[in-house]
Enzyme design. Sequence first.
Site, PDB file in Angstrom:
ATOM      1  N   ARG A 110      17.922 -11.907 -29.212  1.00  9.18           N
ATOM      2  CA  ARG A 110      19.120 -12.490 -29.812  1.00  9.18           C
ATOM      3  C   ARG A 110      19.001 -12.520 -31.341  1.00  9.18           C
ATOM      4  NH1 ARG A 110      20.544 -17.583 -31.581  1.00  9.18           N
ATOM      5  NH2 ARG A 110      22.783 -17.934 -31.447  1.00  9.18           N
ATOM      6  N   SER A 157       0.838  -1.208   0.000  1.00  8.04           N
ATOM      7  CA  SER A 157       0.000   0.000   0.000  1.00  8.04           C
ATOM      8  C   SER A 157       0.875   1.260   0.000  1.00  8.04           C
ATOM      9  CB  SER A 157      -0.921  -0.006   1.204  1.00  8.04           C
ATOM     10  OG  SER A 157      -0.138  -0.045   2.373  1.00  8.04           O
ATOM     11  N   SER A 174      25.814 -18.990 -29.731  1.00  7.85           N
ATOM     12  CA  SER A 174      25.059 -20.094 -29.168  1.00  7.85           C
ATOM     13  C   SER A 174      26.056 -20.985 -28.410  1.00  7.85           C
ATOM     14  CB  SER A 174      24.409 -20.808 -30.338  1.00  7.85           C
ATOM     15  OG  SER A 174      23.737 -21.918 -29.901  1.00  7.85           O
ATOM     16  N   LYS A 228      21.286 -23.881 -16.975  1.00  9.06           N
ATOM     17  CA  LYS A 228      20.902 -23.424 -18.316  1.00  9.06           C
ATOM     18  C   LYS A 228      19.392 -23.171 -18.296  1.00  9.06           C
ATOM     19  CE  LYS A 228      21.593 -24.506 -23.184  1.00  9.06           C
ATOM     20  NZ  LYS A 228      20.310 -24.053 -23.634  1.00  9.06           N
ATOM     21  N   LYS A 257      31.465 -22.903 -17.989  1.00  9.69           N
ATOM     22  CA  LYS A 257      32.265 -21.833 -18.606  1.00  9.69           C
ATOM     23  C   LYS A 257      33.644 -21.787 -17.965  1.00  9.69           C
ATOM     24  CE  LYS A 257      28.086 -19.092 -19.280  1.00  9.69           C
ATOM     25  NZ  LYS A 257      27.273 -17.937 -18.884  1.00  9.69           N
TER      26      LYS A 257
HETATM   27  S1  IVH Z   1      26.015 -18.267 -22.019  1.00 10.40           S
HETATM   28  C1  IVH Z   1      28.732 -17.018 -25.323  1.00 10.40           C
HETATM   29  N1  IVH Z   1      24.684 -18.974 -19.861  1.00 10.40           N
HETATM   30  O1  IVH Z   1      21.371 -21.082 -23.878  1.00 10.40           O
HETATM   31  C2  IVH Z   1      27.854 -17.440 -24.212  1.00 10.40           C
HETATM   32  N2  IVH Z   1      23.585 -19.144 -21.950  1.00 10.40           N
HETATM   33  O2  IVH Z   1      21.959 -22.961 -26.049  1.00 10.40           O
HETATM   34  C3  IVH Z   1      26.506 -17.858 -24.656  1.00 10.40           C
HETATM   35  N3  IVH Z   1      21.264 -19.933 -21.810  1.00 10.40           N
HETATM   36  O3  IVH Z   1      21.737 -18.680 -26.395  1.00 10.40           O
HETATM   37  C4  IVH Z   1      25.468 -17.958 -23.652  1.00 10.40           C
HETATM   38  N4  IVH Z   1      21.195 -20.133 -19.616  1.00 10.40           N
HETATM   39  O4  IVH Z   1      19.998 -18.227 -24.539  1.00 10.40           O
HETATM   40  C5  IVH Z   1      24.652 -18.846 -21.198  1.00 10.40           C
HETATM   41  N5  IVH Z   1      23.626 -19.540 -17.881  1.00 10.40           N
HETATM   42  C6  IVH Z   1      23.588 -19.407 -19.194  1.00 10.40           C
HETATM   43  C7  IVH Z   1      22.436 -19.712 -19.941  1.00 10.40           C
HETATM   44  C8  IVH Z   1      22.485 -19.575 -21.331  1.00 10.40           C
HETATM   45  C9  IVH Z   1      20.512 -20.262 -20.747  1.00 10.40           C
HETATM   46  C10 IVH Z   1      20.812 -19.986 -23.218  1.00 10.40           C
HETATM   47  C11 IVH Z   1      21.194 -18.779 -24.046  1.00 10.40           C
HETATM   48  C12 IVH Z   1      21.999 -19.338 -25.196  1.00 10.40           C
HETATM   49  C13 IVH Z   1      21.523 -20.768 -25.228  1.00 10.40           C
HETATM   50  C14 IVH Z   1      22.507 -21.683 -25.919  1.00 10.40           C
END
Ligand code: IVH
Length: 658
Positions: free
Chosen positions: A138, A36, A84, A117, A287
């Site tokens: 994208r 509120s 991707s 992911k 990564k």
């Molecule tokens: S990194 C260069 N991190 O997955 C780095 N992507 O299959 C590229 N995605 O296009 C992306 N969670 O839309 C990254 N923790 C995450 C993610 C992620 C989902 C998606 C994103 C990418 C796709 C690739």
Amino acid sequence: MEPTASVRNKLEQLRRSLSTAAHAYYVLDNPIMEDSIYDQLYRELQALETQYPELVTPDSPTQRVGDRPASQFSSVNHNIPLYSLENAFNLEELSQWQSKLLRQLNLEELAYVCELKIDGAALALTYEEGILTRGATRGDGKTGEEITQNIRTIRSIPLRLNLDSPPPRLEVRGEAFIPLITFAQINAQRQAQGESLFANPRNATAGTLRQLDPKIVASRNLSFFAYTLHLPDFSQGDSLDYLERLGFLVNPHRRLCPSLENVAAYYQDWESQRQNLPYLTDGVVVKVNDYQIQKTLGFTHKFPRWAIALKYPPQTIPTRVKEIIVNVGRTGAITPLAVMEPVQLGGTTVQRATLHNADRLAELDVRVGDTIILQKAGEIIPEILRVIPELRPPESIPYQMPTHCPECNSVLLSDPTRCVNSTCPGIVRGSLAHWASSAALDIRGLGEKVIISLVNNGLVKSIPDLYQLTVTEVASLERFGTKSATKLIEAIAQSKTQPWSRVLYGLGIPHVGVVISQLLTEHFPDAERLSSASVTTISSIYGIGPEIAEAIVAWFSRGDHQNLLQALEAAGLNLQSVNIAPKTQNLAGKTFVITGILPNLTRTEAEALIKQGGGKVSSSVTQKTDYIVVGENPGTKLAKAQQLNIPQISTDDLLKLM
Ligand code: IVH
């Protein structure tokens, strides 16, 4: 009146308080302000901004939901492409990926950051002097669409970075997503309105982000996890922490893994725990943590070499078939369905699965009492994969398709199994749902449940009966009051203003989808002329072949159909052209791929529709594909499109795009 310093201060103070409260609520999940009070401050800010419109700033909380829908989106080039990810489907493939990296780098070990992911849609956000100035999809990775208006509605995205001296420009990337509960609500609502359902949260997210009206986007409760920040001299782990400090929602389940063994443990943990997450994930992203090493490794033309997606295997679960029932569709088609012991699969309770048709059922040989394997792979719709023969009860017998309609008891025809009694309640319900659907007469509030109630209570036996309904009759139904009944009657009356082409489509004539009905009404300005047209005349229309023309002539030659047309005309529906809808070019420059059997369009119609809208149709999925139109039983193109992260849309979405 000139704004005074105190007005400026007041505005700044209100904006800060509201932004801090929203951040606490949407990002930290730790509310610090009563709803509120938030509303009161918000109204105060709105009032001041109305008085001093020149002092409205783009980062003001009032600017989250713009009130003007966009007419179309412009395209933007991504300075740094949105790559991707390469996929690994098991730990063996992951280990091969690491071996290659170690060889190349001449190292013994690598440290990684593991992230979930998220099954959503990637976004690129640009901040200039700390203010969100642009948000883009994208797209194909190089060119996306500018959807800033829509992105502003996502409350976990800060409109202003939490930085005292922000850099001139900063780019942040991450994943927009729709939480599972919202996804379920959206689909429940769509089902009630007779609209097609989103196949999965990713489709729902991509579809929502491309809505032209930001109010609709705001109502869909999207969220956003940030995962990429373009700043040098960081590591991935540092970047994620820094993004959090800037005010972004960063997924809390990230983990720094000093070696691949830890990555494997992370993957195994989340493969089982993901069921408990309030959003859908389809794997983990691994990564390399060190940015220097990332730089050395670089990119292939599609992927970074320093990251990989480790996908979860499709989810499967055994359950037992309790019963096999059949459903009667609007065309009279009989679809068998398995009713199973309810099981949890991918976050939802599943108890029914379609067996498609007699042939598919015979092929699977599913019997009552069988234990079957149910699968849900990425998609939300579960499928029966196979029967476990060892667990089959000895007394079981193959399922026989019924010889009589379960709805009206009339004798069924076979190959394919169908009911041909036009007064069958199953067919009537299906015809009414089609008539009320958004591409046909678009009658809001006339969803599946209401239709069942109207038919079961004997109030409606055919489409024209809808137009005889009274408020008192509708109000007598369960869950209705006078107000809701009046609303429904008004919506039904409103449908009388729909054009002849929609009426024709709404009749549900075999093969006559949206495009064919458009073509027909362009050539035959009224039902009378169409009724007396010959196969030769109809098939002379470009885009209509003899088979379709024959079906049309056959439909119009039936006495009951002529009676239906007369009753509709008497009820006041448009059975003649008033004006013809202008053609739009909203699909200009877009490439579409079609897969599967489309629910309300034939392949030819869908292609014609796309071309009419200025788009291109391609037979194979590539990086250049903008959308994949997905029907039932999609082919391998869908998997390819998923790999490339190409937005999936239904035919309804396609019509909306137009
Ligand atoms: S990194 C260069 N991190 O997955 C780095 N992507 O299959 C590229 N995605 O296009 C992306 N969670 O839309 C990254 N923790 C995450 C993610 C992620 C989902 C998606 C994103 C990418 C796709 C690739």
